[in-house]
Design an enzyme around this catalytic site. Structure first.
Site, PDB file in Angstrom:
ATOM      1  N   THR A 160       0.821  -1.213   0.000  1.00 12.98           N
ATOM      2  CA  THR A 160       0.000   0.000   0.000  1.00 12.98           C
ATOM      3  C   THR A 160       0.851   1.258   0.000  1.00 12.98           C
ATOM      4  O   THR A 160       1.974   1.277   0.534  1.00 12.98           O
ATOM      5  CB  THR A 160      -0.915   0.030   1.243  1.00 12.98           C
ATOM      6  OG1 THR A 160      -1.538   1.322   1.365  1.00 12.98           O
ATOM      7  CG2 THR A 160      -0.130  -0.222   2.519  1.00 12.98           C
TER       8      THR A 160
ATOM      9  N   GLU B  83       0.343   3.669   1.810  1.00 13.28           N
ATOM     10  CA  GLU B  83       0.459   4.138   3.199  1.00 13.28           C
ATOM     11  C   GLU B  83       1.833   3.811   3.786  1.00 13.28           C
ATOM     12  O   GLU B  83       2.215   4.385   4.808  1.00 13.28           O
ATOM     13  CB  GLU B  83      -0.638   3.523   4.056  1.00 13.28           C
ATOM     14  CG  GLU B  83      -2.023   4.113   3.837  1.00 13.28           C
ATOM     15  CD  GLU B  83      -2.195   5.515   4.418  1.00 13.28           C
ATOM     16  OE1 GLU B  83      -1.470   5.857   5.374  1.00 13.28           O
ATOM     17  OE2 GLU B  83      -3.049   6.261   3.912  1.00 13.28           O
TER      18      GLU B  83
ATOM     19  N   TYR C 233      -1.356   0.572  10.614  1.00  6.70           N
ATOM     20  CA  TYR C 233      -1.678  -0.083   9.348  1.00  6.70           C
ATOM     21  C   TYR C 233      -0.501  -0.013   8.385  1.00  6.70           C
ATOM     22  O   TYR C 233      -0.073  -1.027   7.827  1.00  6.70           O
ATOM     23  CB  TYR C 233      -2.906   0.574   8.716  1.00  6.70           C
ATOM     24  CG  TYR C 233      -3.156   0.116   7.290  1.00  6.70           C
ATOM     25  CD1 TYR C 233      -3.641  -1.155   7.021  1.00  6.70           C
ATOM     26  CD2 TYR C 233      -2.878   0.960   6.210  1.00  6.70           C
ATOM     27  CE1 TYR C 233      -3.854  -1.587   5.711  1.00  6.70           C
ATOM     28  CE2 TYR C 233      -3.086   0.541   4.904  1.00  6.70           C
ATOM     29  CZ  TYR C 233      -3.569  -0.723   4.669  1.00  6.70           C
ATOM     30  OH  TYR C 233      -3.769  -1.154   3.377  1.00  6.70           O
TER      31      TYR C 233
ATOM     32  N   LYS D  77       1.823  -3.212   7.077  1.00  6.87           N
ATOM     33  CA  LYS D  77       1.951  -3.524   5.660  1.00  6.87           C
ATOM     34  C   LYS D  77       3.412  -3.473   5.205  1.00  6.87           C
ATOM     35  O   LYS D  77       3.815  -4.203   4.288  1.00  6.87           O
ATOM     36  CB  LYS D  77       1.104  -2.557   4.831  1.00  6.87           C
ATOM     37  CG  LYS D  77      -0.373  -2.897   4.808  1.00  6.87           C
ATOM     38  CD  LYS D  77      -0.616  -4.193   4.033  1.00  6.87           C
ATOM     39  CE  LYS D  77      -2.072  -4.399   3.706  1.00  6.87           C
ATOM     40  NZ  LYS D  77      -2.283  -5.573   2.835  1.00  6.87           N
TER      41      LYS D  77
END
Length: 324
Positions: A125, A127, A148, A152
């Site tokens: 991701t 992010e 999060y 990831k």
């Protein structure tokens, strides 16, 4: 026959990927979590397909994953399952890490232990870039700003490690935000378009949002699942950014969605601190040159067209619901 195993099959990406693979003649196996109520609305329309098979399981159950991989004998594995909401990850960091980070490790180890020669796709991701200034590509430094993003990032690196240590055909797709009418209702784009539909229908007059200045690179999910598949068809495993290359603020997305419905967003949007993150990611803007050059993949639908598409879908869904 090609046989795919998809975790997160009932999610936005999982449902579009399932449709795409079934159209290509694949046999598709999906991992679904056992719950007291069924949550399969995104794939209900595929229930009659005899090449679609669902299996109860969870990324927190390593033994179960080993047994499933051995039983299914997939040629391709797509790990889309995750606790994927950034704000929720601050409230449930332990569960987020167990599912996203260690869950990926469990699945990779299940593949290695089973001796399968299948190809593996990891859903990374944007992010992971966090506070690193845009534009961001495969060589950009990572600096996640949430549990999060951090979870990831661990999953991303363990995927690379299994590729390098064990020779697995393992790739990571570093996907920037991608949306659709199937996006979860607690994600900001869908929250906006559903809010617009409700306001236009006269059911409410306000929409509460958090940070309007955050900038994101929003694309269209059905196009992005094609890129996932293309990564596994390459001659050699590698990692790729998928993005539109356009950045738009939450405010701009709001304006496009409301104006498409003949409304002024400033008359209806109210700020609420509750929706602010403890640490914000100000701007994500992807450079997908590598995917375009090596895979021939390119985004066609960008944020403002997507806002209008999603408003039309949510308005039609609400109208049908009101008639019922």
């Amino acid at each position: 026959m090609n046989r795919a195993f998809i975790t997160g099959i009932t999610g936005q990406d999982g449902s579009y990927l399932t449709e795409f693979l079934l159209d290509k003649g694949y046999e598709v196996h999906g991992l679904v979590r056992r719950s007291s109520t069924l949550n399969r609305s995104r794939i209900d329309h595929l229930a009659g397909n005899d090449r679609l098979h669902l299996h109860y399981g969870d990324l927190t159950d390593g033994v179960g994953l080993v047994n499933l991989v051995r039983s299914i004998e997939p040629t391709e594995v797509y790990n889309l399952g995750a606790q994927s909401h950034v704000k929720v990850s601050f409230e449930m960091p332990d569960y987020t890490a167990s599912t996203n980070s260690i869950g990926t490790l469990r699945l990779l180890e299940a593949i290695r232990a089973s001796g399968m020669s299948c190809k593996f796709y990891q859903a990374s991701t944007s992010e992971m870039f966090g506070s690193t200034p845009p534009p961001q590509n495969e060589d950009t430094t990572f600096h996640p700003r949430s549990p999060y993003g951090a979870s990831k990032l661990q999953a991303h690196w363990v995927t690379i490690n299994y590729r390098e240590a064990y020779g697995l055909f393992a790739v990571s797709g570093i996907l920037f935000n991608h949306e659709s009418p199937r996006r979860g209702e607690n994600f900001v784009t869908r929250k906006i378009t559903r809010g617009v539909a409700a306001i236009r229908a006269g059911l409410t007059d306000t929409l509460e949002l958090g940070n309007l200045d955050a900038t994101r690179d929003w694309g269209y999910a059905p196009e992005y699942v094609v890129g996932m598949w293309q990564m596994l068809q390459a001659d050699e495993p590698d990692d790729y950014v998928l993005a539109t290359g356009e950045g738009h603020s939450v405010r701009a997305f709001c304006e496009a969605a409301f104006s498409h419905a003949g409304l002024n967003w400033q008359d209806h949007v109210v700020h609420n601190d509750m929706y602010e993150r403890p640490s914000e990611v100000d701007a994500l803007l992807g450079d997908a040159t590598k995917a375009r050059t090596h895979l021939g993949w390119e985004a066609k639908t960008t944020a403002l067209d997507l806002a209008r598409l999603m408003v039309d879908s949510d308005s039609a869904e609400l109208e049908m619901s009101l008639k019922k």
